[in-house]
Design an enzyme around this catalytic site. Structure first.
Site, PDB file in Angstrom:
ATOM      1  N   SER A 110     -42.897  20.763 -66.611  1.00  0.00           N
ATOM      2  CA  SER A 110     -43.241  21.929 -67.440  1.00  0.00           C
ATOM      3  C   SER A 110     -43.403  23.209 -66.635  1.00  0.00           C
ATOM      4  CB  SER A 110     -44.550  21.666 -68.194  1.00  0.00           C
ATOM      5  OG  SER A 110     -44.372  20.614 -69.085  1.00  0.00           O
ATOM      6  N   HIS A 171     -52.946  25.258 -67.461  1.00  0.00           N
ATOM      7  CA  HIS A 171     -51.890  24.245 -67.408  1.00  0.00           C
ATOM      8  C   HIS A 171     -50.523  24.909 -67.247  1.00  0.00           C
ATOM      9  CE1 HIS A 171     -50.003  20.338 -68.636  1.00  0.00           C
ATOM     10  NE2 HIS A 171     -51.048  19.914 -67.965  1.00  0.00           N
ATOM     11  N   THR A 173     -47.555  25.378 -68.653  1.00  0.00           N
ATOM     12  CA  THR A 173     -46.865  26.273 -69.587  1.00  0.00           C
ATOM     13  C   THR A 173     -47.550  27.639 -69.690  1.00  0.00           C
ATOM     14  OG1 THR A 173     -46.050  24.366 -70.794  1.00  0.00           O
ATOM     15  CG2 THR A 173     -46.008  26.476 -71.957  1.00  0.00           C
ATOM     16  N   GLU A 234     -71.108  22.562 -74.135  1.00  0.00           N
ATOM     17  CA  GLU A 234     -70.900  21.572 -75.198  1.00  0.00           C
ATOM     18  C   GLU A 234     -71.273  20.155 -74.745  1.00  0.00           C
ATOM     19  OE1 GLU A 234     -66.997  21.948 -76.888  1.00  0.00           O
ATOM     20  OE2 GLU A 234     -67.292  20.318 -78.339  1.00  0.00           O
ATOM     21  N   PHE A 288     -62.184  26.200 -75.636  1.00  0.00           N
ATOM     22  CA  PHE A 288     -62.895  25.269 -76.503  1.00  0.00           C
ATOM     23  C   PHE A 288     -63.277  23.936 -75.868  1.00  0.00           C
ATOM     24  CE2 PHE A 288     -60.642  28.067 -79.530  1.00  0.00           C
ATOM     25  CZ  PHE A 288     -61.765  28.563 -80.173  1.00  0.00           C
ATOM     26  N   GLU A 289     -62.742  23.655 -74.688  1.00  0.00           N
ATOM     27  CA  GLU A 289     -63.089  22.397 -74.013  1.00  0.00           C
ATOM     28  C   GLU A 289     -63.154  22.655 -72.505  1.00  0.00           C
ATOM     29  OE1 GLU A 289     -63.757  19.294 -75.288  1.00  0.00           O
ATOM     30  OE2 GLU A 289     -63.459  19.985 -77.345  1.00  0.00           O
ATOM     31  N   HIS A 339     -46.673  10.973 -73.097  1.00  0.00           N
ATOM     32  CA  HIS A 339     -46.921  10.349 -71.790  1.00  0.00           C
ATOM     33  C   HIS A 339     -47.745   9.079 -71.948  1.00  0.00           C
ATOM     34  CE1 HIS A 339     -45.054  12.990 -68.920  1.00  0.00           C
ATOM     35  NE2 HIS A 339     -45.666  14.064 -69.385  1.00  0.00           N
ATOM     36  N   ASP A 376     -39.862  22.564 -73.736  1.00  0.00           N
ATOM     37  CA  ASP A 376     -39.556  22.783 -72.315  1.00  0.00           C
ATOM     38  C   ASP A 376     -38.652  21.689 -71.767  1.00  0.00           C
ATOM     39  OD1 ASP A 376     -41.662  20.999 -72.661  1.00  0.00           O
ATOM     40  OD2 ASP A 376     -42.940  21.900 -71.138  1.00  0.00           O
ATOM     41  N   HIS A 377     -38.866  20.463 -72.245  1.00  0.00           N
ATOM     42  CA  HIS A 377     -38.072  19.320 -71.789  1.00  0.00           C
ATOM     43  C   HIS A 377     -38.265  18.214 -72.805  1.00  0.00           C
ATOM     44  CE1 HIS A 377     -41.890  17.531 -70.824  1.00  0.00           C
ATOM     45  NE2 HIS A 377     -42.200  18.628 -70.139  1.00  0.00           N
TER      46      HIS A 377
END
Ligand SMILES: *[C@@H]1O[C@H](CO)[C@@H](O)[C@H](O)[C@H]1NC(C)=O
Ligand SMILES: *[C@@H]1O[C@H](CO)[C@@H](O)[C@H](O)[C@H]1NC(C)=O
Ligand SMILES: *[C@@H]1O[C@H](CO)[C@@H](O)[C@H](O)[C@H]1NC(C)=O
Ligand SMILES: *[C@@H]1O[C@H](CO)[C@@H](O)[C@H](O)[C@H]1NC(C)=O
Ligand SMILES: [Zn+2]
Length: 532
Positions: A110, A171, A173, A234, A288-289, A339, A376-377
């Site tokens: 990616s 990440h 992308t 959180e 959010f995480e 994955h 992307d792939h």
């Protein structure tokens, strides 16, 4: 055993024809449908306006098989048969195929692919925002080999820019839109080897606030932004969610200080997110995480908004800029589900992604907004067997295999789902394969599926969307989006008199060479009219 097969096939045909929809037995059903499609296409005119806005939707790992299966699922979730359902992306008038290989690998990752479709240059595996002269993981090789993305080109053109992802914002992308990194894994400073720090490389989180001035940032990845040991708001008791930075910086606080004097909101939960008024908000950072967001099917709607809601909020904030905007929306966990060999999750992620595309169309105008959807792939998921019409796409083929055991329509070439029991594959006879945690069978055992190498689709709608056509190299996508929106280096076709507006006369066709001629012509016509 040939007779078993024959009986099986006959049974299948008998059952199949009893399941077919009655109206489809009338040839006129197919003829009138085709005639209407033909008519629509014959009346289709290329939209040659300048794209004021560009929205790029990237389904990570969203292979064509994934699109087909998700289309069926989307219909079936609405109690339809599914095969003839129409996803939002299916309605786009222009489609092409994209060759995804990277400079060094036949099958890419990616990072290399995002650098191609965002920065316009193919590069090496695992590298972000650098050309192929840079080496994976070698900080020194990064220097002087940086390439910028359409996010920056758009910002330089005074547009607003944003990124929405379902993964951590660092990440591959999203990171290719704003960072230059010899390794996609340098999420925070703790991830950089000592040599890379010594050679002056900085982590992706630091670059998030130090490179392009991004108006909207929505995803996950809090833990790379705060000093080591900082409790997550959180999950305060979860040790792995705590801050990871060794340099003591709090990137979130720094970002808020940098935006002093503007309305800049940082939010980490649904309540605060809902209270963000797009009309009065200049900047939004929503994480959010601590890491990636949850899968849509596992999402707690009381704590986290969906990709449909985050896409909407981003568009509403960016839309206020009269010069337009560029927005990248990534359905990033389609790939992650694949994955893990989890077809259910991958397809549900794709369905949510398609609803987000639908929301974007609702909020924008086709005359001025170019929307591009691509992957992307690919991923090694296959869709096989002879299921009946309307059969659950997550189910089993009606005919058993030669080992007298059923098999699912969805399977993987490789992945964690490979299993042999006493030398043969597990019997799925009494297994519910439609659950969210079911892992589809894989021919070859790998801990995680690999990507796969066939072309992916690109679908486009709006100004200059006909540029997305034919079989193209992946890096072409950045150039075509830049050309359509008059950003980046190549603006020879964008005469200064042509401003991106809704006015049909102010279009690229007029700008390309014909501009002077058409102006002359209108003056002549005016004179004729006056003196007649
Ligand atoms: C689909 O059908 C089921 C069972 O008949 C029903 O409970 C459900 O509400 C329906 N869903 C939709 C989206 O129509
Ligand atoms: C921020 O960017 C500037 C210019 O690109 C660079 O010189 C500086 O080292 C960067 N700082 C950090 C902390 O990344
Ligand atoms: C959401 O975040 C705000 C700001 O940190 C906090 O005050 C609020 O309690 C949080 N809401 C929930 C439901 O956790
Ligand atoms: C494997 O084969 C052995 C011997 O036939 C049998 O006892 C055992 O139950 C089999 N195991 C499974 C999981 O089927
Ligand atoms: Zn992947």
């Amino acid at each position: 055993m040939a007779w078993i097969r024959t009986v099986g096939v006959l049974l299948l045909l008998a059952l199949g024809s009893s399941i077919a929809k009655v109206e489809e037995e009338d040839p006129e059903y197919w003829r009138s449908q085709a005639r209407s499609t033909l008519k629509t296409r014959l009346h289709h005119k290329p939209n040659t306006n300048v794209a004021k806005n560009v929205i790029l939707f990237v389904g990570d790992g969203m292979s064509i098989t994934t699109i087909t299966a998700a289309r069926i699922l989307k219909g079936q979730l609405r109690n339809q048969s599914g095969e003839d359902s129409v996803m939002t992306m299916d309605t786009f008038p222009n489609v092409g195929m994209i060759k995804t290989y990277s400079v060094d690998f036949q099958i890419p990752d990616s990072a290399a692919t995002a650098t191609a479709y965002l920065c316009g240059v193919k590069t090496n595996l695992n590298t972000l925002g650098v050309n192929a002269a840079a080496r994976n993981g070698v900080c020194k090789s990064q220097k002087g080999n940086e390439v910028t993305s359409i996010l920056k080109w758009a910002k330089d053109a005074k547009k607003s820019v944003g990124i929405v992802s379902t993964t951590r914002i660092q990440h591959a992308t999203p990171a290719a839109a704003y960072s230059h990194s010899a390794s996609r894994k340098w999420y925070g400073d703790a991830d950089l080897p000592a040599s890379a720090k010594r050679d002056g490389c900085t982590d992706i989180s630091a670059q998030l606030i130090n490179n392009t001035d991004i108006d909207v940032i929505i995803g996950g990845g809090r833990k790379y932004m705060t000093p080591r040991g900082t409790k997550d708001p959180e999950y305060p008791r979860d040790f792995t969610s705590r801050g990871k930075r060794q340099d003591g910086r709090n990137i979130i606080d720094e970002w808020q200080r940098m935006k002093m004097g503007k309305v800049a909101r940082y939010v980490w939960n649904r309540t605060d997110f809902d209270s963000v008024d797009p009309e009065t908000t200049d900047y939004l950072m929503a994480l959010f995480e601590p890491g990636d967001l949850r899968f849509e099917a596992d999402r707690d709607p009381k704590m986290d908004p969906s990709i449909v809601e985050t896409t909407e909020k981003a568009i509403r904030i960016l839309q206020k800029n009269k010069n337009g905007f560029f927005l990248l929306v990534e359905g990033g966990r389609i790939d992650q589900a694949h994955h893990e060999g989890r077809g259910f999750m991958a397809l549900h992620e794709t369905v949510a992604f398609d609803y987000a595309i639908g929301k974007a169309l609702e909020l924008t105008n086709e005359k001025e907004t170019l929307v591009v959807v691509t992957a992307d792939h690919s991923q090694p998921i296959i869709f096989n067997g002879y299921p009946f019409r309307g059969q659950s796409v997550l189910g089993k083929s009606p005919l058993w295999a030669q080992d007298f055991k059923p098999y699912t329509m969805l399977m993987y070439g490789n992945g964690p789902g490979h299993k042999l029991i006493n030398g043969s594959r597990p019997n799925l006879k009494d297994v519910d394969t439609k659950t969210k945690d079911f892992v589809q069978y894989a021919a070859v055992p790998t801990e995680s599926s690999t990507h796969s190498g066939e072309d992916v689709a690109v679908l486009a709608r709006g100004p200059m969307s006909h540029l997305f056509h034919g079989v193209q190299e992946q890096n072409y996508i950045a150039h075509a989006m830049a050309y359509a929106s008059c950003v980046g280096e190549d603006q020879s076709h964008c005469s200064s008199s042509v401003s991106p507006t809704l006015d049909g006369a102010n279009n690229l066709a007029a700008a390309t060479g014909g501009a002077h001629f058409s102006r002359l012509l209108s003056v002549l016509l005016l004179m004729l009219a006056l003196f007649h």
